[in-house]
Enzyme design. Sequence first.
Site, PDB file in Angstrom:
ATOM      1  N   HIS A   1      13.738  -3.602  10.020  1.00 56.02           N
ATOM      2  CA  HIS A   1      13.829  -2.776   9.022  1.00 56.02           C
ATOM      3  C   HIS A   1      12.667  -2.767   7.824  1.00 56.02           C
ATOM      4  O   HIS A   1      11.903  -3.815   7.761  1.00 56.02           O
ATOM      5  CB  HIS A   1      15.183  -2.892   8.396  1.00 56.02           C
ATOM      6  CG  HIS A   1      15.209  -4.199   7.539  1.00 56.02           C
ATOM      7  ND1 HIS A   1      16.647  -4.846   7.153  1.00 56.02           N
ATOM      8  CD2 HIS A   1      14.271  -4.751   6.555  1.00 56.02           C
ATOM      9  CE1 HIS A   1      16.285  -5.756   6.344  1.00 56.02           C
ATOM     10  NE2 HIS A   1      15.026  -5.954   5.871  1.00 56.02           N
TER      11      HIS A   1
ATOM     12  N   ASN B   1      15.224  -7.831  11.676  1.00 56.41           N
ATOM     13  CA  ASN B   1      15.454  -6.691  12.731  1.00 56.41           C
ATOM     14  C   ASN B   1      14.452  -5.629  12.724  1.00 56.41           C
ATOM     15  O   ASN B   1      14.766  -4.387  13.410  1.00 56.41           O
ATOM     16  CB  ASN B   1      16.900  -6.132  12.510  1.00 56.41           C
ATOM     17  CG  ASN B   1      16.965  -5.764  11.122  1.00 56.41           C
ATOM     18  OD1 ASN B   1      16.185  -5.372  10.354  1.00 56.41           O
ATOM     19  ND2 ASN B   1      18.322  -5.433  10.542  1.00 56.41           N
TER      20      ASN B   1
ATOM     21  N   ASP C   1      13.771   0.272  -2.654  1.00 59.93           N
ATOM     22  CA  ASP C   1      15.160   0.278  -2.548  1.00 59.93           C
ATOM     23  C   ASP C   1      15.816  -0.498  -3.463  1.00 59.93           C
ATOM     24  O   ASP C   1      15.126  -1.157  -4.298  1.00 59.93           O
ATOM     25  CB  ASP C   1      15.463  -0.515  -1.106  1.00 59.93           C
ATOM     26  CG  ASP C   1      14.734  -1.639  -0.715  1.00 59.93           C
ATOM     27  OD1 ASP C   1      14.160  -2.078  -1.595  1.00 59.93           O
ATOM     28  OD2 ASP C   1      14.712  -2.142   0.452  1.00 59.93           O
TER      29      ASP C   1
ATOM     30  N   GLU D   1      17.828   0.480   8.628  1.00 59.15           N
ATOM     31  CA  GLU D   1      18.205  -0.504   9.420  1.00 59.15           C
ATOM     32  C   GLU D   1      17.932   0.361  10.754  1.00 59.15           C
ATOM     33  O   GLU D   1      17.784   1.328  11.219  1.00 59.15           O
ATOM     34  CB  GLU D   1      19.582  -0.647   9.299  1.00 59.15           C
ATOM     35  CG  GLU D   1      19.909  -1.560   7.835  1.00 59.15           C
ATOM     36  CD  GLU D   1      19.526  -2.864   7.913  1.00 59.15           C
ATOM     37  OE1 GLU D   1      18.608  -3.518   8.527  1.00 59.15           O
ATOM     38  OE2 GLU D   1      20.029  -3.789   7.143  1.00 59.15           O
TER      39      GLU D   1
HETATM   40  C1  F6R Z   1      12.663  -5.145   0.162  1.00 53.73           C
HETATM   41  C2  F6R Z   1      12.832  -4.758   1.418  1.00 53.73           C
HETATM   42  C3  F6R Z   1      12.831  -5.239   2.726  1.00 53.73           C
HETATM   43  C4  F6R Z   1      12.048  -6.553   2.781  1.00 53.73           C
HETATM   44  C5  F6R Z   1      12.534  -7.210   3.929  1.00 53.73           C
HETATM   45  C6  F6R Z   1      11.651  -8.653   4.240  1.00 53.73           C
HETATM   46  O1  F6R Z   1      12.532  -4.104  -0.827  1.00 53.73           O
HETATM   47  O2  F6R Z   1      12.451  -3.344   1.521  1.00 53.73           O
HETATM   48  O3  F6R Z   1      12.714  -4.412   3.663  1.00 53.73           O
HETATM   49  O4  F6R Z   1      10.811  -6.387   2.812  1.00 53.73           O
HETATM   50  O5  F6R Z   1      13.814  -7.397   4.137  1.00 53.73           O
HETATM   51  O6  F6R Z   1      12.317  -9.519   3.097  1.00 53.73           O
HETATM   52  P1  F6R Z   1      11.562 -10.920   2.931  1.00 53.73           P
HETATM   53  O7  F6R Z   1      10.242 -10.642   2.347  1.00 53.73           O
HETATM   54  O8  F6R Z   1      12.542 -11.360   2.067  1.00 53.73           O
HETATM   55  O9  F6R Z   1      11.680 -11.512   4.232  1.00 53.73           O
END
Ligand code: F6R
Length: 241
Positions: free
Chosen positions: A138, A136, A67, A143
């Site tokens: 994702h 959450n 992403d 989301e």
């Molecule tokens: C990042 C991504 C997100 C993160 C998620 C967890 O490329 O796709 O889904 O993996 O937000 O983020 P952290 O590791 O910062 O807790």
Amino acid sequence: MEFVVAKDYADMSRQAADLIAACIKENPNCKLGLATGSTPEGLYDELVVDFETGELDFSGVTSFNLDEYRGLDHDHEQSYHYFMRKHLFDAVNIDPANTHVPDGSNPDAATACRAYEEAIRAAGGIDIQLLGIGHNGHIGFNEPAADFPKYTNCVDLTESTINANSRLFDSVEEVPLQAYTMGIGTIMKARKILVVANGSGKAAIVRDAFFGPVTPFVPASILQFHPDVTVIVDEQAAALS
Ligand code: F6R
């Protein structure tokens, strides 16, 4: 699904890096699906060590990131392009031409997302997809919603994600409101999936995603239906599972 409880963050990072390293050794031309965020930083450090010690060669590897924020150019310090260069690409011998991150600087969301989906398809698909998990549920920036998005798409970030990610920006107002992300369908097509999570803040969502019902309101729960998933969490993130 293989659910591995690592001792701590360092152990989680090393075990996850070992899985990715094994894929590269087995197929030097493999296609890696990569993630950003705090969780994989340690495993990228481990991969860099493997490169520096001559254990790993990235010269044939192709990568596709999950992403990117919409509206940030590639040199913006909070862009995922920048993150990947800092944590991995600039430190190993991967050919920059073989690294792919959705083009957040392209305001034409439909074109940017279609081109990304097509590039993954043209490369023959992803061999191993690394994922972190949001509080959450994702994955990528998919989301919680009423259904599972199939393809790379433009999403409105939820308030919870904007607040969680604001720690990396000067203020919450600077966090982009939208992102381009691989869809759940794109992610599910990867031949192998590796999920990493650490810390007590992830314990509830790890339980819900991997041991609760499969629902688009917890996007990561769909991974229970993937035939080859390894989840590596530290003891704190495993505490409620
Ligand atoms: C990042 C991504 C997100 C993160 C998620 C967890 O490329 O796709 O889904 O993996 O937000 O983020 P952290 O590791 O910062 O807790």
